[in-house]
Design a protein around this motif. Sequence first.
Motif, mmCIF file in Angstrom:
data_model
loop_
_atom_site.group_PDB
_atom_site.id
_atom_site.type_symbol
_atom_site.label_atom_id
_atom_site.label_comp_id
_atom_site.label_asym_id
_atom_site.label_seq_id
_atom_site.Cartn_x
_atom_site.Cartn_y
_atom_site.Cartn_z
ATOM 1 N N PRO A 1 0.790 -1.240 0.000
ATOM 2 C CA PRO A 1 0.000 0.000 0.000
ATOM 3 C C PRO A 1 0.820 1.288 0.000
ATOM 4 O O PRO A 1 0.475 2.240 -0.710
ATOM 5 C CB PRO A 1 -0.838 -0.114 1.282
ATOM 6 C CG PRO A 1 -0.997 -1.587 1.484
ATOM 7 C CD PRO A 1 0.305 -2.191 1.026
ATOM 8 N N LEU B 1 -2.086 -4.914 -5.391
ATOM 9 C CA LEU B 1 -1.781 -5.307 -4.017
ATOM 10 C C LEU B 1 -2.082 -6.790 -3.864
ATOM 11 O O LEU B 1 -2.859 -7.363 -4.630
ATOM 12 C CB LEU B 1 -2.638 -4.509 -3.032
ATOM 13 C CG LEU B 1 -2.414 -2.995 -2.991
ATOM 14 C CD1 LEU B 1 -3.464 -2.336 -2.105
ATOM 15 C CD2 LEU B 1 -1.014 -2.662 -2.487
ATOM 16 N N ARG C 1 -2.747 -10.418 2.624
ATOM 17 C CA ARG C 1 -1.839 -9.272 2.587
ATOM 18 C C ARG C 1 -0.834 -9.364 3.740
ATOM 19 O O ARG C 1 -1.188 -9.630 4.877
ATOM 20 C CB ARG C 1 -2.635 -7.970 2.679
ATOM 21 C CG ARG C 1 -1.883 -6.762 2.151
ATOM 22 C CD ARG C 1 -2.826 -5.637 1.797
ATOM 23 N NE ARG C 1 -3.653 -5.963 0.636
ATOM 24 C CZ ARG C 1 -4.725 -5.261 0.270
ATOM 25 N NH1 ARG C 1 -5.111 -4.212 0.979
ATOM 26 N NH2 ARG C 1 -5.422 -5.618 -0.796
#
Length: 196
Positions: A54, A70, A76
């Motif tokens: 990010p 992303l 993540r």
Amino acid sequence: MKTHHIVGVLLAGGASRRFGEHKALYELDGKPFIQYSIDALHENTEEIVIVSQPDLIQQIQQQTTYDVILDEEQFRGYGPLAGIYSAMKHVHSEWYMTLPCDTPYIHSEVLNQLRSYTERYPDKDAIIPKVSGRNQPLIAMYNRRCLPMIEKNLKENCLKIGMLFQAVETVFIEEYEWKHPEAFRNINEKDDLRFS
């Protein structure tokens, strides 16, 4: 959805803690690290997907026309395995050629050689170079057949890419086969650049 034969996956989401700043945008001889990887991939793939983080994605988007994505939200921060998974979910291809953003000595000829092994080993799921006695899982080829096992490993928090090799058909390409083994050198700290 269009299906490609080989898509390049540029992994540019690492924290770069040892380096002290984001490696992807650090310049060597007037060119950011990430551009060396893009140039090498451009010659050997039909499309390139850059997987970032990010706080870096906007800066990278300003430097390239390629898709910058992303990691899938549920994974993540799970490392390079999540980056490969996210690229596979983003674009459909038979093979994915992975490359990190911290190998500025990589060049097209090495990736062309790597690509050639997909023809020699079409039934293998992962093609992994071995250089200096170590596997190089981030400069490698992964078939789309790996996707279910990658997803399984991520869900089970098995984040080491080496765990994947035990579960899919993997071939390791020994160092003596590589014409330019020095091109695999990655940069972890700025001191590593003194020996370039």
